[in-house]
Design a protein around this motif. Sequence first.
Motif, short mmCIF file in Angstrom:
data_model
loop_
_atom_site.label_atom_id
_atom_site.label_comp_id
_atom_site.label_asym_id
_atom_site.label_seq_id
_atom_site.Cartn_x
_atom_site.Cartn_y
_atom_site.Cartn_z
N PHE A 211 0.78 -1.25 0.44
CA PHE A 211 -0.34 0.02 0.01
C PHE A 211 1.06 1.07 0.25
N SER A 212 1.94 0.99 0.58
CA SER A 212 2.30 2.18 0.81
C SER A 212 3.47 2.73 -0.14
N ALA A 213 3.32 1.96 -1.21
CA ALA A 213 4.32 1.73 -2.27
C ALA A 213 3.48 2.37 -4.05
N SER A 214 2.04 1.09 -3.13
CA SER A 214 1.36 2.62 -4.65
C SER A 214 0.94 3.63 -4.37
N LEU A 215 0.53 4.36 -1.81
CA LEU A 215 0.61 5.48 -2.63
C LEU A 215 1.52 6.33 -2.77
N ILE A 216 2.77 5.95 -2.63
CA ILE A 216 3.80 6.91 -3.22
C ILE A 216 4.41 6.87 -4.55
N GLY A 217 3.83 5.77 -5.78
CA GLY A 217 3.64 5.73 -6.85
C GLY A 217 2.54 6.49 -7.87
N ALA A 218 1.50 6.90 -6.62
CA ALA A 218 0.67 7.25 -7.30
C ALA A 218 0.85 8.99 -7.17
N ALA A 219 1.41 9.30 -6.03
CA ALA A 219 1.83 10.72 -5.53
C ALA A 219 2.44 11.55 -6.84
N LEU A 220 3.71 10.58 -6.77
CA LEU A 220 4.51 10.89 -7.51
C LEU A 220 4.19 10.63 -9.52
N LYS A 221 2.83 10.49 -9.42
CA LYS A 221 3.04 10.07 -10.76
C LYS A 221 3.95 8.67 -11.32
N ALA A 222 3.70 7.78 -10.86
CA ALA A 222 5.60 6.66 -11.88
C ALA A 222 5.06 6.60 -12.64
N GLU A 223 5.61 6.20 -13.30
CA GLU A 223 5.54 5.14 -14.88
C GLU A 223 5.04 4.12 -14.85
N GLU A 224 5.42 3.65 -13.31
CA GLU A 224 5.37 1.84 -13.58
C GLU A 224 5.50 1.46 -11.80
N ILE A 225 4.79 0.20 -11.26
CA ILE A 225 5.32 0.61 -9.56
C ILE A 225 5.25 -1.35 -10.05
N TRP A 226 5.84 -1.18 -9.05
CA TRP A 226 6.60 -3.40 -9.28
C TRP A 226 7.32 -3.29 -7.96
N ILE A 227 5.87 -5.18 -8.07
CA ILE A 227 6.08 -5.44 -6.21
C ILE A 227 7.18 -6.42 -6.13
N TRP A 228 8.08 -6.19 -5.89
CA TRP A 228 9.45 -7.81 -5.80
C TRP A 228 8.67 -8.43 -4.88
N THR A 229 8.85 -9.67 -4.89
CA THR A 229 7.96 -11.03 -3.89
C THR A 229 9.05 -11.90 -4.59
N ASP A 230 8.58 -13.34 -3.58
CA ASP A 230 9.59 -14.22 -3.83
C ASP A 230 8.62 -15.88 -4.05
N VAL A 231 7.73 -15.03 -5.43
CA VAL A 231 6.95 -15.79 -6.85
C VAL A 231 6.76 -15.04 -7.50
N ASP A 232 6.31 -16.25 -8.98
CA ASP A 232 7.21 -15.49 -10.16
C ASP A 232 5.54 -14.21 -10.90
N GLY A 233 4.55 -13.90 -9.69
CA GLY A 233 4.04 -13.11 -10.60
C GLY A 233 2.44 -13.71 -9.19
N VAL A 234 1.05 -13.48 -10.25
CA VAL A 234 -0.23 -14.33 -9.35
C VAL A 234 0.17 -15.09 -9.92
N MET A 235 -0.90 -15.79 -9.10
CA MET A 235 -0.83 -17.57 -9.42
C MET A 235 -1.79 -18.11 -9.56
#
Length: 464
Positions: A211-235
């Motif tokens: 949520f923090s990353a999404s809030l910050i990305g939205a405030a910055l009008k970021a190009e993209e938001i990447w959520i790095w975890t320990d799986v290859d994506g949404v399964m």
Amino acid sequence: MLVMKFGGTSVGDAACFVQVANIVARYLDRQPVIVVSAMSGVTNTLLALARQAQTGDTSVTSAPVAELLASHQAVIRDAINSERERSAVSHDLAAYSRDLVSILTGICLVREATGRSLDAVASFGEKMSATLLAGVLRDRGHKAQAISAEDLIITDDNHGQAVPLIPISNRRIARHIPRLVEKGIIPVITGFIARSTSGSTTTLSRGGSDFSASLIGAALKAEEIWIWTDVDGVMTADPRLVAQAHPLEALSYAEAAELSYFGAKVLHPKTIAPALGKGIPVWIKNTFNPDFPGTLIAASRPSANSGNTVKSITSMANMSLVTVQGSGMIGVPGIAARVFAAVATTGANVMMISQSSSEYNICFIVGKSHSDKVVVALRSEFARELRAGDISDIWTQDVAVLAAVGEGMRGTPGVAGRLFGALGRDGINVIAIAQGSSELNISLVVEESQRVAALRCIHKEFLG
């Protein structure tokens, strides 16, 4: 700018910190802004120390804190080469350690761990992790600065599940972060934590770094938001429960929101909203397989995987089905309003609702930990009806909730028939059902003991 969030497993030890630093270095041309969680397991440890401290056990301020500090110092030893950088990071970690001891000592003295105290204690995991990652990046020749989100994200005073105040937070983020980026500095921001309007440390609920990353990305009008975890994506399902589960190429915002709400562990349930509001694509990627493309979550319905009516199946265990039943409910206005007003007084979150067309009963799902309080509140609210026999009973049973999610279900005949037919063939009884008019999600309730079997059955029917 590119916002990248790294979760606890991504910063689990020294080797992980090095891996993260190498990933960040690959995208310097995209002006990375980093959001980081506490090291894996640290938040649980900190909260356990706080709860132990409220018993008056002063031992928590010595050996346990020293062990926590030592685990972070191991990252300094193994991931940072420069003696100067080692010394600087060690100094900062030692200061955090002293502050933590001070707060734990206070909890011991008053023998009470308030929400405010718990948030203050929990915040040290992210603060120490951000300090470490900034040091590892600097050690590799990159300008980096650790930043506490307490200086960026402002919330209400609801400790443990604070609600961000978007306008003021946006102004703070937009004023502070671009200045650093323009100077070539990589901001390494603490996830999960924030500050209330009254000045105390707050947290965005467990798992809130997304949520923090999404809030910050939205405030910055970021190009993209990447959520790095320990799986290859949404399964397509939890791979620990379904061996055939595989990563999805793409999801719509709506599909991702449904999956996160119904228990998908890759995303925090609130993550999607700020990104959706700004139309920012979100990627779910694997820190330990960084070349794998991951899963794209975008505003419009993606074409990838569009051939599947059901894209993913998720489940929630440790749920309770609460049923209010009685002939006196039939045709009586306001019963549902009274039911959920009573539930609201307990603080329980209602995950799903189902009601028979006869209005003879209404049932709904809450977390098992809230079920006893909910029943007490309902019995109090409907005491007169229970005495008169208009409501025959109010009871709970332990259940699991499954959700089959996919925009391909919309307008496609026979999906529900296939789903319930498959469960019937496998001898799995469905206790309750719910589906919204969007046809995006079919939710169903089964006995807790049949959760895994039901999950595997639906996955086999729709996804192989």
